[in-house]
Scaffold this motif. Structure first.
Motif, short mmCIF file in Angstrom:
data_model
loop_
_atom_site.label_atom_id
_atom_site.label_comp_id
_atom_site.label_asym_id
_atom_site.label_seq_id
_atom_site.Cartn_x
_atom_site.Cartn_y
_atom_site.Cartn_z
N LYS A 64 31.07 -11.74 -0.70
CA LYS A 64 30.89 -12.09 -2.09
C LYS A 64 29.83 -11.19 -2.69
CE LYS A 64 29.63 -16.00 -5.09
NZ LYS A 64 29.19 -17.44 -5.10
N LEU A 65 30.19 -10.42 -3.69
CA LEU A 65 29.25 -9.52 -4.35
C LEU A 65 28.59 -10.22 -5.53
CD1 LEU A 65 31.17 -6.11 -4.38
CD2 LEU A 65 29.84 -7.18 -2.54
N GLY A 66 27.40 -9.76 -5.89
CA GLY A 66 26.72 -10.32 -7.05
C GLY A 66 25.40 -10.99 -6.68
N ILE A 67 24.70 -11.40 -7.72
CA ILE A 67 23.41 -12.08 -7.57
C ILE A 67 23.65 -13.58 -7.76
CG2 ILE A 67 21.03 -12.22 -8.36
CD1 ILE A 67 21.81 -9.48 -7.23
N TYR A 68 23.43 -14.33 -6.72
CA TYR A 68 23.62 -15.78 -6.78
C TYR A 68 22.67 -16.42 -5.78
CZ TYR A 68 26.43 -14.70 -2.64
OH TYR A 68 26.85 -14.23 -1.43
N THR A 69 22.51 -17.71 -5.84
CA THR A 69 21.60 -18.41 -4.95
C THR A 69 21.98 -18.18 -3.49
OG1 THR A 69 21.24 -20.15 -6.60
CG2 THR A 69 20.64 -20.66 -4.32
N GLY A 70 21.03 -17.63 -2.73
CA GLY A 70 21.26 -17.39 -1.31
C GLY A 70 21.99 -16.12 -0.97
N PHE A 71 22.19 -15.21 -1.97
CA PHE A 71 23.00 -14.01 -1.70
C PHE A 71 22.37 -13.09 -0.65
CE2 PHE A 71 19.97 -12.39 -4.74
CZ PHE A 71 19.85 -11.04 -4.47
N LYS A 72 21.03 -13.11 -0.54
CA LYS A 72 20.36 -12.22 0.40
C LYS A 72 20.65 -12.58 1.86
CE LYS A 72 16.55 -10.82 -2.62
NZ LYS A 72 15.08 -10.74 -2.79
N LYS A 73 21.11 -13.80 2.07
CA LYS A 73 21.44 -14.25 3.42
C LYS A 73 22.48 -13.36 4.07
CE LYS A 73 23.45 -18.32 5.74
NZ LYS A 73 23.96 -19.70 5.54
N TRP A 74 23.33 -12.75 3.25
CA TRP A 74 24.46 -11.96 3.78
C TRP A 74 24.20 -10.47 3.73
CZ3 TRP A 74 26.79 -15.56 6.16
CH2 TRP A 74 26.87 -16.85 5.60
N MET A 75 22.96 -10.06 3.45
CA MET A 75 22.64 -8.65 3.30
C MET A 75 21.73 -8.17 4.43
SD MET A 75 21.91 -8.63 -0.82
CE MET A 75 21.97 -6.86 -1.03
N ARG A 76 21.96 -6.96 4.88
CA ARG A 76 21.10 -6.30 5.86
C ARG A 76 20.96 -4.83 5.47
NH1 ARG A 76 21.06 -10.96 6.78
NH2 ARG A 76 21.19 -12.07 8.79
N SER A 77 19.81 -4.25 5.76
CA SER A 77 19.58 -2.83 5.45
C SER A 77 20.15 -1.95 6.55
CB SER A 77 18.09 -2.56 5.31
OG SER A 77 17.55 -3.23 4.19
N TYR A 78 20.90 -0.94 6.14
CA TYR A 78 21.45 0.02 7.10
C TYR A 78 21.31 1.44 6.55
CZ TYR A 78 23.08 -2.89 10.83
OH TYR A 78 23.09 -3.71 11.93
N THR A 79 21.32 2.39 7.48
CA THR A 79 21.08 3.78 7.15
C THR A 79 22.38 4.50 6.79
OG1 THR A 79 19.17 3.91 8.61
CG2 THR A 79 20.25 5.99 8.07
N ILE A 80 22.32 5.32 5.76
CA ILE A 80 23.44 6.21 5.44
C ILE A 80 23.40 7.35 6.44
CG2 ILE A 80 24.43 7.77 3.73
CD1 ILE A 80 22.91 6.12 1.59
N ARG A 81 24.41 7.38 7.30
CA ARG A 81 24.46 8.46 8.30
C ARG A 81 25.09 9.71 7.68
NH1 ARG A 81 23.86 11.99 10.80
NH2 ARG A 81 23.83 12.37 13.06
#
Length: 253
Positions: A64-81
């Motif tokens: 689910k894309l967008g800004i909503y309550t709890g959205f950061k729960k599904w995000m992780r930082s990764y490197t552009i290889r």
């Protein structure tokens, strides 16, 4: 009266898995594609994106894309290889079989056609590609960022890179300047004292050295404490980031 400037949220894009390559027992390369990448910025290798994952407990395999309550729960930082604008292909390397989490579990199960959201990118992390000398410290989670940075260094660059990997088979054939010495630390111990030993071997005058540190939070603190206590260095040439934290086993890259 102070006027605050609104900070725009990073653009979110929906991509799909184009192909998958197992680089080693603990590194899986996933190639993503999609028309949404048509305006993705070039020359961002080693910078971060936020990978947005689907809920593994949902029947919907789309994140689910967008800004909503709890959205950061599904995000992780990764490197552009790597990124290929011509073929709209974004390459991300995932550390797998090394820890469990939302991202690594998704990467292990990923199949061609699966969806992954992408937000960003951020800026390139290594502070000075043209510095007189370079110094890198990273465990396997930072290997993609270090590898991408080494590829972009000028051919005459000199320095050292200390990289921890769990297994001899995880050693990669890196494209790099000939005078950059890569020290592979083959151990499952990401808290290995060999990072600090490597830093101590560099001496105390690091004033002309661009330094990249990306490991567990406690290891980052240890290396920064040594720099601050014993070394002369330029803080503007230092990038130090905790890619994960032992306390909560929270990997971000």
């Amino acid at each position: 009266m102070e006027v605050k400037t609104a900070v725009s949220a990073p653009k979110m894009r929906m991509t799909q898995v184009l192909s998958i390559e197992d680089l080693s027992p603990h590194m899986r390369r996933i190639f993503l594609t999609g028309e949404s990448l048509s305006d993705f910025p070039e020359n961002k290798e080693s910078a971060h994106v936020k990978a947005i994952f689907p809920d593994p407990n949902s029947d919907d395999n789309k994140p689910k894309l967008g800004i909503y309550t709890g959205f950061k729960k599904w995000m992780r930082s990764y490197t552009i290889r790597a990124f290929d604008l011509t073929h709209l292909t974004l390459t991300i390397d995932f550390a797998v079989n090394d820890h469990e989490g939302l991202a690594s579990s998704w990467a292990l199960r990923a199949q061609v056609g699966d969806f992954l959201g992408i937000a960003g990118p951020s800026e390139v992390k290594h502070t000075d590609l043209s510095a007189s000398q370079h110094l890198f410290f990273g465990d396997i989670t930072a290997l993609p960022a270090i590898a991408a940075t080494l590829e972009n260094l000028p051919n005459a660059s000199i320095g050292d890179a200390y990289i921890q990997v769990p297994d001899q088979q995880d050693i990669q054939n890196l494209i790099k300047p000939s005078a950059i010495n890569v020290h592979w630390i083959v151990t499952r111990d990401k808290f290995t004292p060999l990072f600090l030993k490597g830093l101590k071997s560099q001496g105390n005058d690091l004033s002309s050295t661009a330094i990249f540190i990306a490991t567990e939070a406690g290891v980052v603190r240890q290396l920064k404490e040594h720099l601050n206590q014993y070394c002369e260095y330029d803080k503007s040439k230092l990038y130090a980031s905790a890619y994960w934290n032992k306390k909560d086993n929270g990997f971000v890259c």
